[in-house]
Design a protein around this motif. Sequence first.
Motif, PDB file in Angstrom:
ATOM      1  N   PHE A   1      -6.688   4.147   4.465  1.00  0.00           N
ATOM      2  CA  PHE A   1      -6.315   5.977   4.806  1.00  0.00           C
ATOM      3  C   PHE A   1      -7.183   6.754   5.542  1.00  0.00           C
ATOM      4  CE2 PHE A   1      -3.180   4.086   2.896  1.00  0.00           C
ATOM      5  CZ  PHE A   1      -1.792   4.301   3.154  1.00  0.00           C
ATOM      6  N   SER A   2      -7.473   7.195   6.846  1.00  0.00           N
ATOM      7  CA  SER A   2      -8.101   8.296   6.974  1.00  0.00           C
ATOM      8  C   SER A   2      -8.283   9.496   6.287  1.00  0.00           C
ATOM      9  CB  SER A   2      -8.110   8.649   8.621  1.00  0.00           C
ATOM     10  OG  SER A   2      -7.567   9.202   8.751  1.00  0.00           O
TER      11      SER A   2
ATOM     12  N   TYR B   1      -3.761  12.494   4.303  1.00  0.00           N
ATOM     13  CA  TYR B   1      -4.516  11.342   4.353  1.00  0.00           C
ATOM     14  C   TYR B   1      -3.448  10.574   4.992  1.00  0.00           C
ATOM     15  CZ  TYR B   1      -7.684  12.629   1.135  1.00  0.00           C
ATOM     16  OH  TYR B   1      -8.826  13.782   0.511  1.00  0.00           O
ATOM     17  N   THR B   2      -4.226   9.342   6.057  1.00  0.00           N
ATOM     18  CA  THR B   2      -2.919   9.337   6.897  1.00  0.00           C
ATOM     19  C   THR B   2      -3.447   7.476   6.286  1.00  0.00           C
ATOM     20  OG1 THR B   2      -2.656  11.554   8.282  1.00  0.00           O
ATOM     21  CG2 THR B   2      -1.612   9.249   9.172  1.00  0.00           C
ATOM     22  N   GLY B   3      -2.516   6.033   7.132  1.00  0.00           N
ATOM     23  CA  GLY B   3      -2.417   4.748   7.082  1.00  0.00           C
ATOM     24  C   GLY B   3      -1.682   4.438   8.410  1.00  0.00           C
ATOM     25  N   HIS B   4      -1.905   3.318   8.915  1.00  0.00           N
ATOM     26  CA  HIS B   4      -1.295   2.801   9.964  1.00  0.00           C
ATOM     27  C   HIS B   4      -0.979   1.281   9.439  1.00  0.00           C
ATOM     28  CE1 HIS B   4      -1.750   6.685  11.967  1.00  0.00           C
ATOM     29  NE2 HIS B   4      -2.830   6.301  11.760  1.00  0.00           N
ATOM     30  N   VAL B   5       0.170   0.263   9.392  1.00  0.00           N
ATOM     31  CA  VAL B   5       0.394  -0.317   8.656  1.00  0.00           C
ATOM     32  C   VAL B   5       1.256  -1.228  10.141  1.00  0.00           C
ATOM     33  CG1 VAL B   5      -0.335  -0.035   6.257  1.00  0.00           C
ATOM     34  CG2 VAL B   5       2.165  -0.397   7.043  1.00  0.00           C
ATOM     35  N   ILE B   6       1.010  -2.700   9.705  1.00  0.00           N
ATOM     36  CA  ILE B   6       2.341  -3.340  10.789  1.00  0.00           C
ATOM     37  C   ILE B   6       3.021  -4.360   9.514  1.00  0.00           C
ATOM     38  CG2 ILE B   6       3.006  -5.401  11.771  1.00  0.00           C
ATOM     39  CD1 ILE B   6       0.019  -4.979  12.991  1.00  0.00           C
ATOM     40  N   VAL B   7       4.223  -3.804   9.334  1.00  0.00           N
ATOM     41  CA  VAL B   7       5.296  -4.815   8.260  1.00  0.00           C
ATOM     42  C   VAL B   7       6.271  -6.011   9.092  1.00  0.00           C
ATOM     43  CG1 VAL B   7       7.469  -4.666   6.447  1.00  0.00           C
ATOM     44  CG2 VAL B   7       4.903  -2.780   6.913  1.00  0.00           C
ATOM     45  N   SER B   8       5.988  -7.063   8.750  1.00  0.00           N
ATOM     46  CA  SER B   8       6.368  -8.365   9.547  1.00  0.00           C
ATOM     47  C   SER B   8       7.340  -8.775   8.302  1.00  0.00           C
ATOM     48  CB  SER B   8       5.902  -9.258  10.147  1.00  0.00           C
ATOM     49  OG  SER B   8       4.096  -8.249  10.930  1.00  0.00           O
ATOM     50  N   VAL B   9       8.167  -8.824   9.282  1.00  0.00           N
ATOM     51  CA  VAL B   9       9.512 -10.269   8.250  1.00  0.00           C
ATOM     52  C   VAL B   9       9.017 -11.647   8.596  1.00  0.00           C
ATOM     53  CG1 VAL B   9      11.255 -11.453   8.021  1.00  0.00           C
ATOM     54  CG2 VAL B   9      10.999  -8.725   7.740  1.00  0.00           C
ATOM     55  N   VAL B  10       8.917 -12.462   8.217  1.00  0.00           N
ATOM     56  CA  VAL B  10       8.250 -13.770   8.919  1.00  0.00           C
ATOM     57  C   VAL B  10       8.861 -15.952   8.177  1.00  0.00           C
ATOM     58  CG1 VAL B  10       5.874 -15.518   8.174  1.00  0.00           C
ATOM     59  CG2 VAL B  10       5.666 -12.916   8.417  1.00  0.00           C
TER      60      VAL B  10
ATOM     61  N   TYR C   1       0.033  13.960   1.554  1.00  0.00           N
ATOM     62  CA  TYR C   1      -1.059  15.317   1.402  1.00  0.00           C
ATOM     63  C   TYR C   1      -1.215  15.511   0.455  1.00  0.00           C
ATOM     64  CZ  TYR C   1      -1.890  20.039   3.280  1.00  0.00           C
ATOM     65  OH  TYR C   1      -2.624  21.647   3.267  1.00  0.00           O
ATOM     66  N   SER C   2      -2.433  16.061   0.599  1.00  0.00           N
ATOM     67  CA  SER C   2      -3.448  16.919  -0.939  1.00  0.00           C
ATOM     68  C   SER C   2      -3.097  18.043  -0.795  1.00  0.00           C
ATOM     69  CB  SER C   2      -4.591  16.164  -1.422  1.00  0.00           C
ATOM     70  OG  SER C   2      -5.183  16.387  -2.810  1.00  0.00           O
TER      71      SER C   2
END
Length: 288
Positions: free
Chosen positions: A81-82, A133-142, A158-159
């Motif tokens: 998270f940046s 604070y921001t993060g970027h994720v990939i969610v996959s069904v497998v 957001y703080s």
Amino acid sequence: MKFIVLIMLFVSFLLSAPNALARWNDCDGKMLATSNPSDIIEEYNNRVTVYIPIKVQVSDSLIDCADEIWVEDVYYYSMVFSGPTQDKYAKLYDSQFKKIKVRNGIWRSDLTERSTQMWARLRHYSLFPAGAYTGHVIVSVVKNNEVIEQQYIDLTYYSEPQVSISLSNSSKGKVSGDSGNYHIDLGELKNNMRFNWGVKILSNSSYDIVVDSEYNGLRHETNTQALIEYSIKFDNSQISSSERLYRSYNFYPGVKNKWYGFEFKLGNVELMPAGTYQDNLSLTVYPR
């Protein structure tokens, strides 16, 4: 001629094999991954802990064929998270707040329900510096380690600017009270007597401070015309009790825990009516 036929059969097998695998691994359906900031959980103990929600919903057809949910960072090997001052690293937990195992940068959870709740946990030793604070994720069904459906989502926390005031250790024997309400007993008033104490201010953003006297001095409990003026010295600035002190403190985004000293100095108390005198002095901190 036999050699040519053998080669043709071999090529034919290679071309048909992926199609056979696709039919064996056929899996159709829909997936929706969301993160609602209103569901964020904040805990304040020795350090601040934040749980950011990840909700994964799938259609019935995916439950019947897929077996896992994978979560991984879009850009990094860890979940990053940046933030306004530094990057924070998150861990992933299940709906019961149990840690989900990670392998090769991928968090894996069994797919057993139409709706699966996960939590990305962030921690900080003190207040989070104010900001996003921001993060970027990939969610996959497998299914069988092959991705069936996939979605990119942004995770945001957001703080808010926050501040807390506490009595300094050196003042606890002289000043009573807590939670921002303190009482000082000056005892018998004497000309030019002094009283010193201090507070600590913890903040995750810049702030303004206002010091103000309600009665513009020490006022007699029954004779409101009897007033004893005094001076206030706060952080090397001095004013009389009839004035208001305003100070502005700016610092780079982060967390600051700073001590501030007070000094009271009474004026002339001679010939003042006997009795009890009182004032309500406010110190107000405005984070920004």
